[in-house]
Design a protein around this motif. Structure first.
Motif, PDB file in Angstrom:
ATOM      1  N   TRP A  11      52.369  26.613  37.760  1.00 42.71           N
ATOM      2  CA  TRP A  11      51.727  27.829  37.261  1.00 42.71           C
ATOM      3  C   TRP A  11      50.228  27.649  37.418  1.00 42.71           C
ATOM      4  N   VAL A  12      49.555  28.656  37.945  1.00 47.00           N
ATOM      5  CA  VAL A  12      48.106  28.596  38.151  1.00 47.00           C
ATOM      6  C   VAL A  12      47.481  29.691  37.299  1.00 47.00           C
ATOM      7  N   ILE A  13      46.669  29.268  36.328  1.00 41.28           N
ATOM      8  CA  ILE A  13      46.111  30.176  35.316  1.00 41.28           C
ATOM      9  C   ILE A  13      44.591  30.176  35.439  1.00 41.28           C
ATOM     10  N   PRO A  14      43.941  31.316  35.415  1.00 42.33           N
ATOM     11  CA  PRO A  14      42.493  31.370  35.629  1.00 42.33           C
ATOM     12  C   PRO A  14      41.693  31.067  34.371  1.00 42.33           C
ATOM     13  N   SER A  15      40.418  30.794  34.550  1.00 43.93           N
ATOM     14  CA  SER A  15      39.485  30.864  33.422  1.00 43.93           C
ATOM     15  C   SER A  15      39.072  32.326  33.257  1.00 43.93           C
ATOM     16  N   SER A  16      38.430  32.636  32.160  1.00 39.74           N
ATOM     17  CA  SER A  16      38.136  34.047  31.861  1.00 39.74           C
ATOM     18  C   SER A  16      37.302  34.751  32.928  1.00 39.74           C
ATOM     19  N   PRO A  17      36.214  34.141  33.444  1.00 38.09           N
ATOM     20  CA  PRO A  17      35.380  34.880  34.412  1.00 38.09           C
ATOM     21  C   PRO A  17      36.078  35.197  35.724  1.00 38.09           C
ATOM     22  N   ILE A  18      37.147  34.476  36.058  1.00 37.41           N
ATOM     23  CA  ILE A  18      37.852  34.725  37.315  1.00 37.41           C
ATOM     24  C   ILE A  18      39.270  35.259  37.059  1.00 37.41           C
ATOM     25  N   SER A  19      39.457  35.874  35.899  1.00 34.53           N
ATOM     26  CA  SER A  19      40.792  36.317  35.476  1.00 34.53           C
ATOM     27  C   SER A  19      41.083  37.774  35.797  1.00 34.53           C
ATOM     28  N   GLU A  20      40.045  38.580  36.037  1.00 36.03           N
ATOM     29  CA  GLU A  20      40.143  40.037  36.217  1.00 36.03           C
ATOM     30  C   GLU A  20      40.403  40.775  34.907  1.00 36.03           C
ATOM     31  N   HIS A  21      40.404  40.049  33.808  1.00 37.98           N
ATOM     32  CA  HIS A  21      40.526  40.676  32.491  1.00 37.98           C
ATOM     33  C   HIS A  21      39.210  41.380  32.180  1.00 37.98           C
ATOM     34  N   PRO A  22      39.227  42.705  31.964  1.00 33.89           N
ATOM     35  CA  PRO A  22      37.975  43.396  31.656  1.00 33.89           C
ATOM     36  C   PRO A  22      37.230  42.708  30.513  1.00 33.89           C
ATOM     37  N   PRO A  23      35.926  42.512  30.645  1.00 33.50           N
ATOM     38  CA  PRO A  23      35.043  43.044  31.691  1.00 33.50           C
ATOM     39  C   PRO A  23      34.749  42.059  32.822  1.00 33.50           C
ATOM     40  N   ALA A  24      35.654  41.142  33.125  1.00 31.54           N
ATOM     41  CA  ALA A  24      35.417  40.196  34.211  1.00 31.54           C
ATOM     42  C   ALA A  24      35.333  40.931  35.544  1.00 31.54           C
ATOM     43  N   ASN A  25      34.536  40.386  36.444  1.00 29.77           N
ATOM     44  CA  ASN A  25      34.353  40.937  37.782  1.00 29.77           C
ATOM     45  C   ASN A  25      35.641  40.736  38.590  1.00 29.77           C
ATOM     46  N   ILE A  26      36.273  41.828  39.028  1.00 27.52           N
ATOM     47  CA  ILE A  26      37.548  41.694  39.715  1.00 27.52           C
ATOM     48  C   ILE A  26      37.385  41.047  41.088  1.00 27.52           C
ATOM     49  N   THR A  27      36.195  41.142  41.678  1.00 33.92           N
ATOM     50  CA  THR A  27      35.961  40.484  42.968  1.00 33.92           C
ATOM     51  C   THR A  27      36.030  38.974  42.814  1.00 33.92           C
ATOM     52  N   LEU A  28      35.469  38.448  41.731  1.00 27.21           N
ATOM     53  CA  LEU A  28      35.552  37.003  41.501  1.00 27.21           C
ATOM     54  C   LEU A  28      37.003  36.562  41.343  1.00 27.21           C
ATOM     55  N   GLY A  29      37.788  37.349  40.598  1.00 23.88           N
ATOM     56  CA  GLY A  29      39.201  37.016  40.437  1.00 23.88           C
ATOM     57  C   GLY A  29      39.943  37.038  41.757  1.00 23.88           C
ATOM     58  N   MET A  30      39.691  38.060  42.554  1.00 24.84           N
ATOM     59  CA  MET A  30      40.335  38.167  43.862  1.00 24.84           C
ATOM     60  C   MET A  30      39.945  36.984  44.756  1.00 24.84           C
ATOM     61  N   ASP A  31      38.685  36.590  44.725  1.00 28.02           N
ATOM     62  CA  ASP A  31      38.237  35.460  45.544  1.00 28.02           C
ATOM     63  C   ASP A  31      38.870  34.154  45.076  1.00 28.02           C
ATOM     64  N   TRP A  32      39.014  33.981  43.755  1.00 25.84           N
ATOM     65  CA  TRP A  32      39.665  32.785  43.221  1.00 25.84           C
ATOM     66  C   TRP A  32      41.113  32.705  43.701  1.00 25.84           C
ATOM     67  N   VAL A  33      41.833  33.797  43.572  1.00 23.17           N
ATOM     68  CA  VAL A  33      43.229  33.821  44.000  1.00 23.17           C
ATOM     69  C   VAL A  33      43.335  33.554  45.503  1.00 23.17           C
ATOM     70  N   THR A  34      42.445  34.165  46.271  1.00 19.06           N
ATOM     71  CA  THR A  34      42.453  33.962  47.724  1.00 19.06           C
ATOM     72  C   THR A  34      42.185  32.508  48.074  1.00 19.06           C
TER      73      THR A  34
END
Length: 536
Positions: free
Chosen positions: A384-407
């Motif tokens: 299981w791969v779980i993000p930290s908050s800034p790369i989670s896409e949980h508002p108000p996190a930047n969804i681009t950062l989350g997408m880049d982390w997943v990529t």
């Protein structure tokens, strides 16, 4: 397909206090009907079942990786994806479902990478669902227009690109009408502590016995050991039989002792519907007589009686597994209770005392370790791969950062020798308050919950395929159980559809579709890879 959705449109008209009171009363009646089980759960449960009997003999999948991000509905990310079950034409979400003339808000295209979500607790979900009419989102979300927004491939291009090359599931539901924590539980256990479904846990509870918790205190472990052992399902040696507690209800997600759901927290004299963003547990420490303390205590007791798939792994020494998030300290359960880490919304294992024992604790590692494990050829069978908050896409996190982390994670898997034998399931843990138009099929009194985006990525995933099969978080469990020949945990995962329709194990394996990240993108996510989250 983009032109079928209108721009934001909001029309407001004066409303009288009597009309608002009528709306609130109606919502209470809807919730009473649902929680009283008036809906025909038994006749609807598991109505759409697949043939899950396919043999796993000589199956090429050796590694299953679940990447779980945060707080997005299917329509929010893929509502205009060509061929998917997306946002219908002429949708306009009423401000007042009982009085459509009061105005409505249409779905609108957004390019704002920092969006505001809304309440997504049990109460908010029930109000938005509105007995299957799916017309209560503006009431449930405090009339926040953001929840009617959606994105396209210009803002989240890497996700749309992955969907184009692999399998997009457009009928993939969360497990319960609630927020992150219970849905994470269902993803690993096929059930959840009832308290977690109805209440938000303490983010930083006081220490057991009273007094504020201090993460830097040297006395955090100096609590009543016997009380902790008894209350949280542990014997004095810190063992709970690998989670296989004989008192737990392993075949069902409910019991006769389930507490009733809390009342809806609506306030008739406010213009915006919800008084609070969900029903938060309040109060002092776990031994406090306050409702919050009692809820937290019951949550830990229930958690230690809840069997997970990790417990099945531990009884089968040939299956390796890791939870890529952050480490758990050996013997640190009492500290975690004191400082709030035991209530982590994105790691339900943290609430179980067994996770802090010799057999379990080493399976919880920093999320960045997946990259070294891939380089060293030590990727486990199940991850299981779980993000930290800034790369989670949980508002108000930047969804681009989350997408880049997943990529970055997916690219790293694709570049490794393990790619040829790996199945990746990318999904999000709850709807985050965002609109989705598909009524979740009811299978018991807790759910299913709203639709999530889900992409199945593998050399054996059907390329460019939109899978309309009915899936849920327990479908990921079903796939793991099927692949590694382990028993089901509850009726939920036993009866869930397997993910097999997303795969063709006879096809020529697809080459990796690597999406190269720029150095700027890598630099942006690097500071957030191995930071710990605040508890909760």
């Amino acid at each position: 397909m983009l032109d079928k959705i209108g721009l934001s449109e909001k029309i407001t008209m004066p409303r009288s206090t009597s009309k608002i009171t009528f709306i609130i009363a109606s919502l209470f009646m809807v919730t009473a009907l649902i929680t009283a089980n008036v809906l025909p759960w038994s006749s609807l449960a598991y109505a759409q079942l697949q043939d899950n009997s396919s043999s796993n003999k000589n199956n090429p999948i050796k590694h299953i990786v679940v990447i779980m991000q945060e707080n997005r509905s299917f329509d929010n990310y893929f509502g205009t994806y060509p061929g998917a079950n997306g946002i219908p034409k002429n949708v306009c979400m009423p401000l007042d479902p009982q009085n459509p003339s009061h105005g409505c808000v249409k779905p609108f295209l957004s390019s704002n990478v920092v969006s505001g979500g809304g309440p997504h607790s049990y109460q908010s979900s029930i109000i938005a669902y509105d007995n299957g009419k799916m017309d209560g989102f503006m009431v449930a979300e405090n009339e926040n227009n953001d929840i009617m927004s959606y994105y396209n491939n210009k803002t989240i291009p890497y996700y749309w690109d992955l969907a184009k090359h692999y399998t997009l599931a457009d009928n993939f539901f969360s497990s319960v009408f609630s927020y992150s924590l219970p849905n994470h539980w269902y993803a690993i256990a096929g059930q959840a502590p009832t308290t977690s479904m109805y209440y938000g846990m303490h983010k930083a509870p006081n220490a057991v016995g009273g007094g504020g918790a201090n993460k830097n205190s040297k006395n955090n472990n100096n609590i009543n050991q016997n009380a902790a052992d008894i209350n949280y399902g542990l014997d004095p040696n810190g063992s709970n039989n690998n989670g296989l507690n004989t008192k737990s209800n392993n075949n069902n997600t409910t019991s006769n002792s389930d507490p009733p759901p809390p009342a809806l927290t609506l306030n008739a004299h406010l213009k915006k519907g919800l008084l609070h963003k969900g029903q938060r547990a309040r109060g002092g420490g776990l031994n406090s007589p306050s409702p919050g303390g009692q809820v937290a205590k019951e949550y830990l007791e229930e958690s230690n009686l809840t069997r997970t798939v990790a417990d099945l792994f531990m009884n089968n020494t040939t299956i390796s597994w890791k939870y890529y998030d952050h480490p758990i300290e050996l013997g640190g359960y009492r500290t975690a209770v004191n400082n709030g880490q035991a209530y982590d919304y994105w790691n339900p294992f943290a609430a179980k005392g067994s996770s802090y024992t010799q057999n379990y604790y080493s399976h919880f590692v920093n999320r960045g370790q997946i990259f070294s494990d891939l380089k060293n050829g030590t990727l486990p069978d199940v991850s299981w791969v779980i993000p930290s908050s800034p790369i989670s896409e949980h508002p108000p996190a930047n969804i681009t950062l989350g997408m880049d982390w997943v990529t970055y994670v997916i690219d790293s898997i694709m570049k490794s020798p393990e790619w040829n034998s790996t199945a990746i399931v990318l999904t999000w843990d709850d709807y985050g308050g965002f609109y989705d138009h598909v009524p979740p099929p009811p299978i018991d009194k807790y759910g299913l919950g709203f639709r999530m985006p889900a992409i199945i990525i593998s050399p054996f995933a059907k390329p460019g395929f939109i899978d309309h099969s009915k899936y849920q978080f327990e479908s990921m469990l079903k796939f793991i159980e099927w692949r590694f020949n382990i028993p089901s945990l509850t009726n939920r995962d036993r009866n869930a559809n397997n993910l097999l329709n997303a795969f063709d194990f006879n096809q020529k394996p697809q080459p990796p579709h690597i999406i190269p990240l720029s150095q700027r993108e890598l630099n942006a996510i690097n500071p957030f890879i191995d930071i710990n989250r605040h508890p909760g």
